[in-house]
Motif scaffolding. Structure first.
Motif, PDB file in Angstrom:
ATOM      1  N   ALA A  50       0.703  -1.051  -0.011  1.00  0.00           N
ATOM      2  CA  ALA A  50      -0.006  -0.119   0.049  1.00  0.00           C
ATOM      3  C   ALA A  50       0.895   1.318   0.185  1.00  0.00           C
ATOM      4  O   ALA A  50       0.623   2.094  -0.947  1.00  0.00           O
ATOM      5  N   HIS A  51       1.556   1.407   1.060  1.00  0.00           N
ATOM      6  CA  HIS A  51       2.759   2.353   1.196  1.00  0.00           C
ATOM      7  C   HIS A  51       3.491   2.590  -0.148  1.00  0.00           C
ATOM      8  O   HIS A  51       3.643   3.801  -0.722  1.00  0.00           O
ATOM      9  N   GLY A  52       3.928   1.647  -0.536  1.00  0.00           N
ATOM     10  CA  GLY A  52       5.097   1.625  -1.761  1.00  0.00           C
ATOM     11  C   GLY A  52       4.375   2.119  -2.889  1.00  0.00           C
ATOM     12  O   GLY A  52       4.852   2.913  -3.786  1.00  0.00           O
ATOM     13  N   ALA A  53       3.457   1.473  -3.306  1.00  0.00           N
ATOM     14  CA  ALA A  53       2.423   1.796  -4.431  1.00  0.00           C
ATOM     15  C   ALA A  53       2.018   3.279  -4.611  1.00  0.00           C
ATOM     16  O   ALA A  53       2.053   4.192  -5.699  1.00  0.00           O
ATOM     17  N   SER A  54       1.179   3.735  -3.363  1.00  0.00           N
ATOM     18  CA  SER A  54       1.029   5.132  -3.149  1.00  0.00           C
ATOM     19  C   SER A  54       2.221   6.096  -3.272  1.00  0.00           C
ATOM     20  O   SER A  54       2.057   7.163  -3.974  1.00  0.00           O
ATOM     21  N   LEU A  55       3.164   5.816  -2.860  1.00  0.00           N
ATOM     22  CA  LEU A  55       4.603   6.728  -2.900  1.00  0.00           C
ATOM     23  C   LEU A  55       4.979   6.858  -4.316  1.00  0.00           C
ATOM     24  O   LEU A  55       5.233   7.959  -4.746  1.00  0.00           O
ATOM     25  N   TYR A  56       4.979   5.631  -4.928  1.00  0.00           N
ATOM     26  CA  TYR A  56       5.299   5.879  -6.396  1.00  0.00           C
ATOM     27  C   TYR A  56       4.329   6.773  -7.206  1.00  0.00           C
ATOM     28  O   TYR A  56       4.847   7.578  -8.030  1.00  0.00           O
ATOM     29  N   LEU A  57       3.077   6.605  -7.045  1.00  0.00           N
ATOM     30  CA  LEU A  57       2.184   7.365  -7.629  1.00  0.00           C
ATOM     31  C   LEU A  57       2.409   9.066  -7.331  1.00  0.00           C
ATOM     32  O   LEU A  57       2.551   9.808  -8.301  1.00  0.00           O
ATOM     33  N   MET A  58       2.799   9.324  -6.130  1.00  0.00           N
ATOM     34  CA  MET A  58       3.059  10.587  -5.714  1.00  0.00           C
ATOM     35  C   MET A  58       4.395  11.123  -6.370  1.00  0.00           C
ATOM     36  O   MET A  58       4.172  12.223  -6.865  1.00  0.00           O
ATOM     37  N   ALA A  59       5.304  10.307  -6.448  1.00  0.00           N
ATOM     38  CA  ALA A  59       6.765  10.663  -6.855  1.00  0.00           C
ATOM     39  C   ALA A  59       6.490  10.877  -8.351  1.00  0.00           C
ATOM     40  O   ALA A  59       7.365  11.741  -9.045  1.00  0.00           O
ATOM     41  N   SER A  60       5.705  10.470  -8.965  1.00  0.00           N
ATOM     42  CA  SER A  60       4.994  10.459 -10.394  1.00  0.00           C
ATOM     43  C   SER A  60       4.236  11.537 -10.794  1.00  0.00           C
ATOM     44  O   SER A  60       3.897  11.981 -11.953  1.00  0.00           O
ATOM     45  N   GLY A  61       3.886  12.263  -9.654  1.00  0.00           N
ATOM     46  CA  GLY A  61       2.987  13.585  -9.787  1.00  0.00           C
ATOM     47  C   GLY A  61       1.556  13.027  -9.876  1.00  0.00           C
ATOM     48  O   GLY A  61       0.709  14.020 -10.107  1.00  0.00           O
ATOM     49  N   ARG A  62       1.088  11.868  -9.665  1.00  0.00           N
ATOM     50  CA  ARG A  62      -0.263  11.559  -9.902  1.00  0.00           C
ATOM     51  C   ARG A  62      -1.064  11.656  -8.669  1.00  0.00           C
ATOM     52  O   ARG A  62      -0.825  10.464  -7.703  1.00  0.00           O
ATOM     53  N   ASP A  63      -1.722  12.319  -8.226  1.00  0.00           N
ATOM     54  CA  ASP A  63      -2.670  12.490  -7.213  1.00  0.00           C
ATOM     55  C   ASP A  63      -4.057  12.897  -7.484  1.00  0.00           C
ATOM     56  O   ASP A  63      -4.341  14.164  -7.997  1.00  0.00           O
ATOM     57  N   GLU A  64      -4.828  11.812  -7.472  1.00  0.00           N
ATOM     58  CA  GLU A  64      -6.324  11.855  -7.897  1.00  0.00           C
ATOM     59  C   GLU A  64      -7.130  12.171  -6.655  1.00  0.00           C
ATOM     60  O   GLU A  64      -8.459  12.027  -6.994  1.00  0.00           O
ATOM     61  N   ARG A  65      -6.685  12.390  -5.658  1.00  0.00           N
ATOM     62  CA  ARG A  65      -7.714  12.743  -4.338  1.00  0.00           C
ATOM     63  C   ARG A  65      -8.432  13.811  -4.800  1.00  0.00           C
ATOM     64  O   ARG A  65      -8.195  15.002  -5.032  1.00  0.00           O
ATOM     65  N   PRO A  66      -9.902  13.858  -4.478  1.00  0.00           N
ATOM     66  CA  PRO A  66     -10.634  14.887  -4.704  1.00  0.00           C
ATOM     67  C   PRO A  66     -10.635  15.982  -3.558  1.00  0.00           C
ATOM     68  O   PRO A  66     -10.345  15.351  -2.362  1.00  0.00           O
TER      69      PRO A  66
END
Length: 508
Positions: free
Chosen positions: A232-248
């Protein structure tokens, strides 16, 4: 204002997510309320030996003082600062004004705290163009200054993560826009701690394998981050580091629990005192619960011992309640099972499993009100505690009891206690604030937000003409034609030094 100039997908095509963070909020509000402190270092927080800094003004930050620092260390770094107790009624008043301005822009406003929020401008009808979003943000900053007298920093971007990073770049009193296509250029050189969810432990785990920046985090790949940090943490961090934040942006943030706690100047070893403090905390917790219109099903106590070891105990009730008697009894049962003979440094009481209704009989609640008042009076008669404003990430700073300087319990024979910074009113001199107290005297500076620096006068702590006051608005309303009787002209000579308060002195 600055514009940070390849794109990383899954962010909006226009910077229509806004993040507002008020600048040094508590300290700035105190400076705005107290003309004599403007431009001077101000530190707000717990004033006892174990107090913690809640907020430091920018003038104090020059000396290395920052939030969550031990107050004793802050005093060593900046001995001439004004050290003030928090005034939450004022901060909430200003926060309500700011949040009102944000809600005028969009129905989607997500408050993070009293001084911080996300806004979805597009949901409010703002055209998704950079120039339009920037104009809205500039107008918001001007409106905040006009309505409150305070400043806020604003970030605009295509996602919540980037908008928050932008507002940090804008501090203090600025606006930063992250335009579409510039995200990677901005993020890549930043330290990995910039990303949401990366605390000291995660940063250390990454450092050990040579990952220090956002670019290095992304280049490590999702599989490696999952191996290091878990799925969970690793996948979330990879998305953040890639600039992908889809939180509304979420308009309602539902609190999971409500709690209060106190840190004591001296370790508490007396068992009766511990029980009284738990009863007092339970009543305060229920008051906060009722103010929020909530009830709760699980009662939790927190005990930090003399050796800093911390334990919690909880009891789940048959149904949700906001009954002070029920919460107090559950907390008493829980503390009965904890050995406190070696000394207690901190006590806390909380309620979780929140709901919008209760299953308690309203008449039973009313019948127990008198009992609650008696318990509160007994607790006040015991030795006082100093509240610790440090509560960790996302937690609220505790609120002092009463609207201003607290009174001693009736019939206790103890003098009134006047904490530095609280509002007072004198029958002859009008509105002012406590500058310091000690050895039976209290020093008050009489000034209001729209006056010049006021005069200083000293009274006996039990002076019958001196009473707790209420915070005044930071900006005077246009319809107020006549100055209040408390607004005295500035006193050119340097005032006498204030008497010392045993828990912390205001130093000019």
């Amino acid at each position: 204002m600055s514009v940070v100039c390849g794109s990383i997908g899954r962010v909006r095509g226009a910077p229509t997510i806004l993040h507002l963070d008020m600048d040094a909020f508590y300290a700035s509000a105190e400076q705005a309320a107290k003309p004599s402190l403007r431009g001077k270092p101000v530190i707000v927080g717990g004033l006892g030996p174990r107090g913690v800094v809640a907020t430091a003004s920018y003038e104090a930050r020059v000396f290395g003082v920052h939030s969550a620092m031990a107050m004793a260390q802050a005093r060593r770094l900046c001995p001439n600062a004004a050290y003030l107790t928090p005034r939450f009624s004022l901060y909430r008043q200003v926060s309500d004004q700011v949040m009102g301005l944000l809600r005028a822009l969009s129905p989607l406003v997500e408050p993070l705290s009293l001084d911080e929020a996300f806004v979805d401008l597009e949901a409010g009808g703002t055209e998704p163009r950079v120039a339009v979003a920037r104009a809205v943000a500039e107008r918001l900053r001007a409106d905040i200054r006009a309505v409150t007298g305070l400043t806020g920093s604003v970030g605009l971007a295509g996602s919540k993560m980037l908008a928050k990073i932008a507002s940090e770049q804008a501090k203090p009193d600025g606006l930063t826009v992250i335009e579409p296509g510039t995200e990677r250029e901005l993020l890549d050189p930043m330290p990995v701690r910039t990303l949401p969810g990366v605390g000291p432990a995660t940063a250390e785990a990454l450092r050990r394998v040579g990952i220090h920046t956002v670019a290095e985090t992304r280049e490590a790949g999702e599989a490696e981050l999952v191996r290091l940090l878990g799925r969970a943490h690793g996948a979330s961090l990879y998305l953040m580091a890639s600039g992908r934040d889809e939180r509304p942006v979420v308009a309602e943030r539902d609190a999971k629990s409500i709690s209060v706690e106190d840190t004591f100047d001296v370790d508490v070893t007396d068992r009766t005192r511990v029980q009284l403090e738990v009863a007092r905390l339970a009543d305060r917790c229920v008051r906060r619960l009722r103010e929020a219109g909530r009830s709760g099903r699980t009662v939790v106590i927190k005990v930090r011992r003399y050796d800093f070891s911390t334990l919690t105990r909880s009891e789940t009730l048959r149904g949700p309640t906001d009954d002070p008697g029920v919460v107090r009894e559950a907390a008493a049962r829980l503390i009965d099972g904890v050995d406190t003979t070696a000394g207690v440094r901190l006590l806390g009481v909380g309620v979780s499993g929140l709901a919008d209704y209760t299953q308690e009989d309203l008449f039973a609640q009313a019948a127990q009100a008198a009992e609650a008042a008696q318990a509160a009076e007994a607790a006040q008669a015991a030795h006082g505690a100093v509240e610790d404003p440090e509560r960790g990430s996302g937690a609220e700073v505790p609120e002092p009891e009463g609207p201003g300087a607290p009174e001693a319990a009736e019939g206790s024979g103890r003098p009134r206690v006047w904490l530095p910074g609280v509002d007072v009113r004198h029958a002859e001199y009008g509105e002012g604030w406590v500058q310091g107290s000690g050895v039976g005297r209290v020093t008050v500076r009489f000034e209001v937000p729209w006056s010049g620096p006021g005069r200083v006068r000293t009274f006996a702590v039990d002076d019958p003409e001196l009473e707790p006051g209420e915070p005044l608005p930071l900006v005077r309303s246009p319809e107020s034609a006549e100055p209040p009787e408390s607004a005295e002209p500035p006193d050119p000579p340097e005032p006498a030094e204030p008497a010392e308060h045993p828990a912390g002195t205001l130093s000019r």
